[in-house]
Design an enzyme around this catalytic site. Structure first.
Site, short mmCIF file in Angstrom:
data_model
loop_
_atom_site.label_atom_id
_atom_site.label_comp_id
_atom_site.label_asym_id
_atom_site.label_seq_id
_atom_site.Cartn_x
_atom_site.Cartn_y
_atom_site.Cartn_z
N ASP A 111 0.87 -1.18 0.00
CA ASP A 111 0.00 0.00 0.00
C ASP A 111 0.90 1.22 0.00
O ASP A 111 1.56 1.52 1.00
CB ASP A 111 -0.91 -0.03 1.23
CG ASP A 111 -1.99 1.04 1.17
OD1 ASP A 111 -1.84 1.99 0.37
OD2 ASP A 111 -2.98 0.93 1.92
N HIS A 118 -28.92 -12.31 24.05
CA HIS A 118 -30.34 -11.94 23.97
C HIS A 118 -30.50 -10.59 24.65
O HIS A 118 -29.93 -10.32 25.72
CB HIS A 118 -31.23 -13.02 24.60
CG HIS A 118 -31.11 -13.13 26.08
ND1 HIS A 118 -31.95 -12.48 26.95
CD2 HIS A 118 -30.23 -13.81 26.85
CE1 HIS A 118 -31.60 -12.76 28.19
NE2 HIS A 118 -30.55 -13.56 28.17
N ASP A 176 -26.30 -12.62 29.89
CA ASP A 176 -27.03 -12.57 28.61
C ASP A 176 -26.29 -13.30 27.48
O ASP A 176 -26.89 -13.58 26.44
CB ASP A 176 -27.24 -11.10 28.17
CG ASP A 176 -28.19 -10.35 29.08
OD1 ASP A 176 -28.78 -10.96 29.98
OD2 ASP A 176 -28.32 -9.12 28.88
N HIS A 236 -24.82 -13.62 11.68
CA HIS A 236 -24.99 -12.24 12.07
C HIS A 236 -24.99 -11.36 10.84
O HIS A 236 -24.33 -11.65 9.83
CB HIS A 236 -23.94 -11.79 13.09
CG HIS A 236 -22.53 -11.78 12.58
ND1 HIS A 236 -22.00 -10.73 11.87
CD2 HIS A 236 -21.54 -12.70 12.67
CE1 HIS A 236 -20.74 -11.01 11.57
NE2 HIS A 236 -20.43 -12.19 12.03
N GLU A 263 -0.24 4.26 -0.96
CA GLU A 263 -1.26 5.31 -0.93
C GLU A 263 -1.87 5.52 -2.32
O GLU A 263 -1.17 5.64 -3.31
CB GLU A 263 -0.73 6.63 -0.36
CG GLU A 263 -1.86 7.63 -0.07
CD GLU A 263 -2.96 7.06 0.83
OE1 GLU A 263 -3.84 6.36 0.30
OE2 GLU A 263 -2.94 7.31 2.05
N ASN A 264 -3.19 5.52 -2.29
CA ASN A 264 -3.98 5.60 -3.53
C ASN A 264 -3.62 4.48 -4.49
O ASN A 264 -3.64 4.65 -5.70
CB ASN A 264 -3.83 6.97 -4.20
CG ASN A 264 -4.30 8.08 -3.29
OD1 ASN A 264 -5.37 7.98 -2.69
ND2 ASN A 264 -3.50 9.13 -3.13
N ASP A 310 -19.95 -15.21 8.56
CA ASP A 310 -20.98 -14.64 9.45
C ASP A 310 -21.75 -15.73 10.20
O ASP A 310 -22.43 -15.44 11.19
CB ASP A 310 -21.99 -13.81 8.64
CG ASP A 310 -21.38 -12.54 8.07
OD1 ASP A 310 -20.25 -12.19 8.45
OD2 ASP A 310 -22.04 -11.91 7.22
N GLY A 360 -3.89 4.10 5.44
CA GLY A 360 -3.23 5.30 5.93
C GLY A 360 -4.20 6.39 6.34
O GLY A 360 -3.91 7.20 7.24
N ASP A 361 -5.38 6.43 5.68
CA ASP A 361 -6.40 7.42 6.02
C ASP A 361 -7.46 6.83 6.95
O ASP A 361 -8.56 7.35 7.04
CB ASP A 361 -7.05 7.96 4.74
CG ASP A 361 -7.72 6.85 3.94
OD1 ASP A 361 -7.63 5.66 4.35
OD2 ASP A 361 -8.34 7.16 2.90
#
Ligand code: NAG
Length: 506
Positions: A227, A470, A495, A423, A229-230, A442, A303-304
């Site tokens: 990476d 719950h 819970d 989920h 950047e951009n 998930d 980075g951002d």
């Protein structure tokens, strides 16, 4: 080279001379090669032969107290001390200490240009302290399991590469934990958490991101890329680099290094063999030479502060100077010798694939209620042995091998075969398995000993700070305090604890 590094070299040599078991760490090896570490992070082990300080800090959910986890004499983290500190509650990794002496510790990433984290103050989430258990030569340790919106950072750095300065980096990741989101990175980034332009970053990236059109590696990924950047780069700009392979090993060593108009990507299986060079050559066009590195350190984010990626980090360093391939080969040998291996992700009463189970609530308000579903919504309902067949089936589940990780489990609806508890937006639903990577992850949960001492708690594999809970009779994955109402700390342990049975009480 600092006198400290020189001393480390002497002590490593002395160990060899004495004929005792030398365990020079990766940073001793980099120092010997003339490219010492200026940041060294690991929750699993010491990265210097003589490092005995804290590896990381954990933050306990029950009383918000913290403790430091240090290495045992083997150099491997004292995971037992974490387990006892965190017993009966949840823990987060709050600091990953810099072992290099430069003070470049990683802490909770602050808000950035691309995204404000979901925590109330705009920070990213901290990682669960138990999401990535492993063993190193048989001794248990924990990595940093970074879910989307999880991130660590240091913007106030000391001694890392800036401008076009040469640097090297390696990290050990989980080769099976990734996504296409931006960006699971470790390395050099902007000091203001904003995109300040091309060439302002130089970080290792791991995942299936398409590099914003800058080209990828071969196959479907995941790939080790840089990476800058951009853009995520697999090699020279805009060209798919067939020499940058799809990673298939469970543990992967990933390297990015750069110096004026020269950089490289290297990688290998962190448990065997040497490294290969996937790219070594000139910088991309378009503002990447000379580099304008800023020297901040990021983990798990861009980075951002782009924070939609996932991945697992075990150890990594940044050096000053461009390490030689030979030095990196020795580091890889050291990583292989550390003996990374997988271990159990579950604890507590055991579940058996193929069994039909019921899941009874343990909170005192509601202990006649069971996890059930109405249409696609997971809820709790009062069910007894004399309830009608329809309701009994709505509250019965078939245990299946985890769709997203076979060390955990998935729960198939008895009245709707082919549909599983998963989920979505932190709510639990019963949905048909579409066989996608996202659905599989998930729908994968890792049972552990119930946090209130009863039955099991069901940790989300992909968001291990979160457990089945719950709340107002609806099912969620909840963290032990957090931005949502269902993350409330009050009554959390009760819970999230459920007794697994084979039928309903009368
Ligand atoms: C910066 O790094 C140097 C060299 O490792 C170290 O001696 C110094 O104490 C560090 N400074 C801070 C503020 O941590």
């Amino acid at each position: 080279m600092s006198s400290k590094s020189a001393l480390k070299r002497v002590s490593a040599l002395a160990l060899v001379g004495a004929g005792s078991l030398a365990r020079a760490g990766p940073c001793d090896i980099y120092a010997s090669g003339g490219t010492p570490c200026v940041a060294a992070h690991s929750t699993t082990r010491a990265l210097y032969d003589d490092y005995t300080g804290a590896l990381y800090q954990v933050l306990r959910g029950s009383d918000s107290s913290t403790t430091d986890i240090s290495p045992l004499s083997s150099g491997v983290a004292d995971a037992d001390s974490q387990d006892s500190f965190c017993k009966g509650t949840t823990c987060l990794i709050s600091i990953i200490y810099d072992q290099s002496g430069s003070g470049n510790h990683l802490t909770q990433a602050p808000p950035g240009g691309a995204a404000s984290g979901p925590e109330a103050n705009g920070y990213d989430y901290l990682a669960s302290a138990i999401g990535a258990p492993v063993t190193l030569n048989g001794q248990k340790a924990y990595g940093v399991f970074s879910s989307p919106f999880t991130g660590y950072r240091n913007n106030d750095v000391n001694g890392t590469a800036t401008g076009d300065d040469p640097e090297g980096m390696y990290a050990v990741f989980d080769g099976t934990h990734y996504n296409t989101g931006c960006c699971f990175d470790y390395g050099n980034a902007e000091t203001n958490s904003r995109d300040t332009g091309n060439g302002h970053m130089e970080a290792i990236y791991f995942g299936t991101g398409d590099g914003s059109g800058h080209g990828t590696g071969s196959g479907n990924g995941p790939w080790i890329m840089a990476d800058l950047e951009n853009g995520l780069f697999s090699g020279y700009d805009h060209i798919n680099n067939d020499a940058d392979p799809t990673i298939t090993s469970r543990f992967v060593t990933a390297i990015v290094k750069g110096e004026p108009n020269q950089w490289a990507i290297r990688g290998g299986d962190a448990t065997t063999g040497d490294l290969s060079t996937y790219y070594s050559g000139v910088r991309p066009d378009g503002g990447y030479s000379p580099m304008i590195k800023e020297g901040a350190i990021i983990l798990g984010i861009g980075g951002d502060n782009s924070d939609s990626a996932q991945g697992t980090f075990y150890e990594g360093v940044m050096t000053t100077g461009y390490p030689s391939d030979d030095t990196e080969s020795k580091v890889q040998a050291n990583i292989v010798a550390a003996g990374y291996a997988t271990t159990s992700l579950t604890s507590g009463p055991e579940l058996t694939v193929g069994d039909t189970i019921t899941l009874r609530v343990t909170t005192s308000c509601c202990s006649t209620r069971y996890i059930a579903h109405t249409d696609d919504v997971v809820n709790t309902q009062v069910v007894t042995s004399s309830s009608d067949d329809t309701l009994q089936k709505q509250a019965s589940w078939t245990v299946q091998t985890g769709l997203g990780n076979d060390a955990c489990f998935s729960f198939e609806s008895v009245d709707t075969p082919g549909s599983f508890i998963r989920h979505s937006n932190y709510e639990l639903h019963v949905n048909a398995n579409d066989n996608s990577k996202g659905f599989s992850e998930d729908a994968t949960f890792c049972p552990q000993s119930g946090l209130n001492g009863q039955g099991n708690s069901f940790r989300s594999w992909s968001y291990p700070t979160r457990y089945w809970r719950h709340f107002n009779a609806i099912g969620y994955i909840a963290s032990n305090s957090g931005p949502h109402s269902f993350d409330a700390a009050a009554s959390f342990n009760d819970d999230v604890s459920f007794v697994v049975g084979s039928g309903f009480d009368s």
